[in-house]
Design an enzyme around this catalytic site. Structure first.
Site, PDB file in Angstrom:
ATOM      1  N   CYS A 222       4.055  10.831   5.761  1.00 14.31           N
ATOM      2  CA  CYS A 222       2.849  11.638   5.994  1.00 14.31           C
ATOM      3  C   CYS A 222       2.051  11.169   7.211  1.00 14.31           C
ATOM      4  O   CYS A 222       1.695  11.976   8.091  1.00 14.31           O
ATOM      5  CB  CYS A 222       1.975  11.649   4.744  1.00 14.31           C
ATOM      6  SG  CYS A 222       1.319  10.033   4.263  1.00 14.31           S
TER       7      CYS A 222
ATOM      8  N   HIS B 143      -2.223   9.507   1.120  1.00 20.82           N
ATOM      9  CA  HIS B 143      -1.547  10.675   1.696  1.00 20.82           C
ATOM     10  C   HIS B 143      -2.483  11.391   2.664  1.00 20.82           C
ATOM     11  O   HIS B 143      -3.707  11.330   2.535  1.00 20.82           O
ATOM     12  CB  HIS B 143      -1.092  11.640   0.602  1.00 20.82           C
ATOM     13  CG  HIS B 143      -0.143  12.696   1.099  1.00 20.82           C
ATOM     14  ND1 HIS B 143       1.166  12.420   1.431  1.00 20.82           N
ATOM     15  CD2 HIS B 143      -0.319  14.026   1.349  1.00 20.82           C
ATOM     16  CE1 HIS B 143       1.764  13.522   1.851  1.00 20.82           C
ATOM     17  NE2 HIS B 143       0.876  14.504   1.828  1.00 20.82           N
TER      18      HIS B 143
ATOM     19  N   HIS C  83       2.174  19.130   6.161  1.00 24.26           N
ATOM     20  CA  HIS C  83       2.301  17.701   5.818  1.00 24.26           C
ATOM     21  C   HIS C  83       3.736  17.363   5.439  1.00 24.26           C
ATOM     22  O   HIS C  83       4.559  18.239   5.178  1.00 24.26           O
ATOM     23  CB  HIS C  83       1.345  17.335   4.682  1.00 24.26           C
ATOM     24  CG  HIS C  83       1.725  17.902   3.343  1.00 24.26           C
ATOM     25  ND1 HIS C  83       1.601  17.204   2.166  1.00 24.26           N
ATOM     26  CD2 HIS C  83       2.236  19.122   2.979  1.00 24.26           C
ATOM     27  CE1 HIS C  83       1.997  17.948   1.157  1.00 24.26           C
ATOM     28  NE2 HIS C  83       2.387  19.110   1.618  1.00 24.26           N
TER      29      HIS C  83
END
Length: 409
Positions: free
Chosen positions: A324, A372, A384
């Site tokens: 990420c 994240h 993402h």
């Protein structure tokens, strides 16, 4: 009288039933033992509900994401520490060469002194051809002594500097070793969490897997609905803002016309009037900074869209795969902005913004441990790199609990 032979039939031995009794006793004992074992054995744990499995798997992926950030931080630190160690070792090598040069110069002075021997000043005066020759020789020896002293001082200086750099190199090597230990530990932690998640999923039946997929679709639908609500709210706010700015612009134009419309002057012996029509100007809203950010965000999103479909791989930062924070770092690099490697450091960059004020290009962070991050693309959606086994994709920002958002530039 002769003895008569006995015609009585010999008695037949009757077999006892003792063995049968023993077998029956043993059998009863076995049954009793088995019954006791069954009664004392731990009860079989019921199979967890599919909803619990989903929560457990999600939690394991989150923990793996957090461990991935630890790995990324340790890897970045290891790379920087390795570069520092290499620089220090190179510096130590150069300083060691300078020490050797100073040592060779001192050796030359020592050899010269050994060949000529030490002569007292009085003896030198008497051995000289004339007083002027003595003083000339004395000044030469003085300069020679100064060079020797300088050589000694240089040697000591280089030796001290080299010793200091060598100590720094040793300390940096120790830090590098600690960092690499952390790196290995983080890597193992990630692998353990992913293995546990895969093990849970592997135990599911086909029916349970279908049920889990249905739960995921439901979760995605709910998140998308929230994203659509945010998009509608942002669109309404944008329209209201435009109408307000337009009204303010018209008001400024009217005010400028009124202030500049009536003005005139007359002069001379006679009478006369003169008029000068007024003029008004209007100014728009917005700043150059906003335009600059929008241009950068466009480059960021163009890059991110081009990565859609590439696999998530923990610890990866492109170009074939990403985690990420590796994706967000690479995307913003395209816009000329350097972001740190981890989510924990990226969240500290730029300006914090509320979810309702998000603009395309902003970074959205998730979970309380900030494990994240995604790139906001507008309308409540983001791009993402989700998790192991998934590819870079567009998804609602409400798919995971939001921690906060930042505008990097």
């Amino acid at each position: 009288m002769p003895v008569l032979a006995s015609h009585r039939k010999p008695r037949t031995k009757v077999r006892t039933t003792t063995p049968a009794v023993g077998f029956t006793t043993a059998a009863l004992a076995s049954v009793t033992l088995l019954s006791t074992q069954s009664a004392t054995a731990a009860p079989v744990e019921p199979k967890p509900a599919i909803e619990d499995v989903q929560k457990k798997v999600d939690e394991l992926y989150r923990q793996a994401g957090s461990a991935t950030q630890q790995y990324n931080r340790a890897k970045a630190a290891s790379t920087a520490q390795r570069a520092k160690v290499d620089t220090l070792l190179s510096d130590v090598a150069k300083r060691t060469e300078k020490i050797n040069e100073a040592r060779r110069e001192l050796g030359a002075f020592a050899a010269e002194q050994y060949r000529t021997g030490g002569i007292a000043p009085t003896a030198t005066f008497f051995l000289a051809d004339d007083p002027q020759a003595y003083f000339d020789q004395s000044r030469l020896m003085s300069r020679s002594t100064e060079r020797q002293q300088k050589a000694v001082d240089d040697f000591r200086t280089q030796q001290a500097a080299a010793s200091k750099k060598r100590a720094e190199a040793v300390q940096s090597l120790e830090s590098l070793t600690e960092t690499q230990t952390t790196l290995r530990s983080s890597k193992q932690k990630v692998q353990n969490k992913l293995t546990e998640a895969r093990s849970l999923l592997a135990k599911l039946t086909a029916e349970e897997k279908a049920r889990l997929a249905e739960l995921e679709r439901k979760k995605e639908a709910e998140a998308k609905e929230k994203a659509e609500k945010l998009a509608r709210r942002q669109a309404a706010e944008a329209k209201e803002r435009e109408e307000r700015e337009e009204a303010e612009k018209k008001a400024r134009e009217e005010a400028a016309k009124e202030s500049g419309g009536d003005s005139g002057s007359g002069s001379g012996s006679g009478t006369g009037t003169g008029t000068s029509p007024g003029s008004g100007t209007g100014t728009g809203t917005g700043t150059g900074t906003d335009g600059s950010y929008a241009a950068k965000a466009e480059k960021v999103l163009a890059f991110a869209r081009a990565q859609i479909g590439k696999p998530y791989v923990w610890g990866a930062s492109g170009p074939a795969s990403y985690d990420c924070s590796g994706l967000t770092q690479a995307a913003w690099r395209e816009a000329g902005v350097t972001l740190p490697r981890t989510t924990w450091d990226q969240v500290k960059v730029g300006t914090r913004v509320a979810t309702s004020d998000l603009r395309p290009g902003d970074l959205v962070f998730f979970y309380d441990d900030i494990s994240h991050v995604g790139i906001y693309k507008g309308d409540g959606m983001m791009i993402h790199a989700p998790k192991p086994g998934a590819n870079v994709r567009e998804e609602s920002i409400y798919y995971m609990p939001i921690y906060g958002s930042v505008r990097p530039a």
